[in-house]
Design a protein around this motif. Sequence first.
Motif, PDB file in Angstrom:
ATOM      1  N   ASN A  69      74.142 -42.979  21.565  1.00 55.14           N
ATOM      2  CA  ASN A  69      73.030 -42.049  21.359  1.00 55.14           C
ATOM      3  C   ASN A  69      71.699 -42.759  21.115  1.00 55.14           C
ATOM      4  N   GLY A  70      71.713 -44.073  21.230  1.00 53.71           N
ATOM      5  CA  GLY A  70      70.468 -44.836  21.178  1.00 53.71           C
ATOM      6  C   GLY A  70      70.013 -45.281  19.800  1.00 53.71           C
ATOM      7  N   SER A  71      70.781 -44.984  18.737  1.00 55.73           N
ATOM      8  CA  SER A  71      70.328 -45.433  17.420  1.00 55.73           C
ATOM      9  C   SER A  71      70.801 -46.842  17.118  1.00 55.73           C
ATOM     10  N   GLY A  72      69.866 -47.662  16.710  1.00 56.46           N
ATOM     11  CA  GLY A  72      70.199 -49.013  16.290  1.00 56.46           C
ATOM     12  C   GLY A  72      70.921 -49.833  17.330  1.00 56.46           C
ATOM     13  N   ARG A  73      70.402 -49.834  18.553  1.00 55.48           N
ATOM     14  CA  ARG A  73      71.102 -50.538  19.636  1.00 55.48           C
ATOM     15  C   ARG A  73      71.349 -52.008  19.340  1.00 55.48           C
ATOM     16  N   ILE A  74      70.306 -52.716  18.962  1.00 60.33           N
ATOM     17  CA  ILE A  74      70.452 -54.155  18.688  1.00 60.33           C
ATOM     18  C   ILE A  74      71.423 -54.355  17.532  1.00 60.33           C
ATOM     19  N   GLY A 106      86.084 -54.395   9.544  1.00 57.37           N
ATOM     20  CA  GLY A 106      86.764 -54.815  10.765  1.00 57.37           C
ATOM     21  C   GLY A 106      86.674 -53.785  11.873  1.00 57.37           C
ATOM     22  N   TRP A 107      87.759 -53.666  12.618  1.00 60.79           N
ATOM     23  CA  TRP A 107      87.782 -52.824  13.813  1.00 60.79           C
ATOM     24  C   TRP A 107      87.560 -51.348  13.510  1.00 60.79           C
ATOM     25  N   ALA A 108      87.669 -50.936  12.263  1.00 61.77           N
ATOM     26  CA  ALA A 108      87.454 -49.526  11.895  1.00 61.77           C
ATOM     27  C   ALA A 108      86.016 -49.080  12.150  1.00 61.77           C
ATOM     28  N   VAL A 109      85.066 -50.026  12.243  1.00 57.18           N
ATOM     29  CA  VAL A 109      83.665 -49.644  12.479  1.00 57.18           C
ATOM     30  C   VAL A 109      83.354 -49.429  13.961  1.00 57.18           C
ATOM     31  N   ILE A 110      84.247 -49.832  14.834  1.00 55.99           N
ATOM     32  CA  ILE A 110      83.952 -49.802  16.271  1.00 55.99           C
ATOM     33  C   ILE A 110      83.621 -48.405  16.790  1.00 55.99           C
ATOM     34  N   PRO A 111      84.411 -47.364  16.493  1.00 50.18           N
ATOM     35  CA  PRO A 111      84.047 -46.041  17.014  1.00 50.18           C
ATOM     36  C   PRO A 111      82.656 -45.578  16.580  1.00 50.18           C
ATOM     37  N   SER A 112      82.308 -45.792  15.317  1.00 48.43           N
ATOM     38  CA  SER A 112      80.982 -45.396  14.830  1.00 48.43           C
ATOM     39  C   SER A 112      79.879 -46.199  15.510  1.00 48.43           C
ATOM     40  N   ALA A 113      80.102 -47.495  15.652  1.00 44.30           N
ATOM     41  CA  ALA A 113      79.092 -48.346  16.297  1.00 44.30           C
ATOM     42  C   ALA A 113      78.885 -47.931  17.751  1.00 44.30           C
ATOM     43  N   MET A 157      72.858 -54.160  28.321  1.00 44.93           N
ATOM     44  CA  MET A 157      73.745 -54.679  27.276  1.00 44.93           C
ATOM     45  C   MET A 157      74.528 -53.536  26.627  1.00 44.93           C
ATOM     46  N   ALA A 158      73.826 -52.447  26.314  1.00 45.95           N
ATOM     47  CA  ALA A 158      74.480 -51.282  25.713  1.00 45.95           C
ATOM     48  C   ALA A 158      75.524 -50.711  26.675  1.00 45.95           C
ATOM     49  N   ALA A 159      75.183 -50.621  27.949  1.00 46.49           N
ATOM     50  CA  ALA A 159      76.123 -50.105  28.950  1.00 46.49           C
ATOM     51  C   ALA A 159      77.383 -50.971  29.016  1.00 46.49           C
ATOM     52  N   ALA A 160      77.234 -52.279  28.893  1.00 48.42           N
ATOM     53  CA  ALA A 160      78.391 -53.181  28.918  1.00 48.42           C
ATOM     54  C   ALA A 160      79.293 -52.923  27.709  1.00 48.42           C
ATOM     55  N   TRP A 161      78.702 -52.738  26.541  1.00 47.84           N
ATOM     56  CA  TRP A 161      79.504 -52.455  25.350  1.00 47.84           C
ATOM     57  C   TRP A 161      80.182 -51.096  25.452  1.00 47.84           C
ATOM     58  N   LEU A 162      79.488 -50.100  25.978  1.00 48.02           N
ATOM     59  CA  LEU A 162      80.090 -48.778  26.124  1.00 48.02           C
ATOM     60  C   LEU A 162      81.236 -48.814  27.131  1.00 48.02           C
ATOM     61  N   ALA A 163      81.070 -49.578  28.209  1.00 48.32           N
ATOM     62  CA  ALA A 163      82.156 -49.737  29.184  1.00 48.32           C
ATOM     63  C   ALA A 163      83.349 -50.425  28.514  1.00 48.32           C
ATOM     64  N   TRP A 164      83.081 -51.426  27.693  1.00 54.59           N
ATOM     65  CA  TRP A 164      84.137 -52.096  26.937  1.00 54.59           C
ATOM     66  C   TRP A 164      84.860 -51.079  26.051  1.00 54.59           C
ATOM     67  N   GLY A 165      84.092 -50.209  25.385  1.00 53.23           N
ATOM     68  CA  GLY A 165      84.674 -49.178  24.513  1.00 53.23           C
ATOM     69  C   GLY A 165      85.583 -48.232  25.287  1.00 53.23           C
ATOM     70  N   HIS A 166      85.173 -47.860  26.489  1.00 53.62           N
ATOM     71  CA  HIS A 166      86.012 -46.998  27.346  1.00 53.62           C
ATOM     72  C   HIS A 166      87.291 -47.730  27.760  1.00 53.62           C
ATOM     73  N   ARG A 167      87.145 -48.976  28.219  1.00 55.14           N
ATOM     74  CA  ARG A 167      88.312 -49.746  28.660  1.00 55.14           C
ATOM     75  C   ARG A 167      89.342 -49.951  27.560  1.00 55.14           C
TER      76      ARG A 167
END
Length: 135
Positions: free
Chosen positions: A90-95, A77-84, A121-131
């Motif tokens: 850092n560019g590993s396994g973006r897709i 679940g949500w516990a994987v979000i920080p690692s993902a 797409m990655a930038a959108a997810w990272l922005a989501w992570g910051h928010r």
Amino acid sequence: MAVDYATSLASPTIVAHVFQWQDMAYVTVSPMERLPSALLAPDIEQLFARWLDDTALHSSVDTIRAHVAFKQLRAFGWAVIPSALRKLSNGSGRIQCMELLHEVVEQDPVTPDSYGKTSKMAAAWLAWGHRNNFI
């Protein structure tokens, strides 16, 4: 209020916290996704390493999602979000990371005009992570 004794017990789906105060014992039960990521980090990192290694040369989302490690990571679940998000930044396994995030979060912060543009797409997810205070 001082707690005399505290412990935590985790199973694959829940975590139970047991507190003893004075003559009473108190138990709280939470869904697994509320477990601190740091507690699960070694397992999560091992699964990520295997999954990213095994799917590095695959572009098929079906193949990426069918991998057993994807299913195990999703179960955390949500516990994987920080690692993902770290791996995504850092560019590993973006897709792979974006697919896992989409599955776990059940949201898509990517705008339709960014689909197919991995960097956007990655930038959108990272922005989501910051928010959402994951980064």
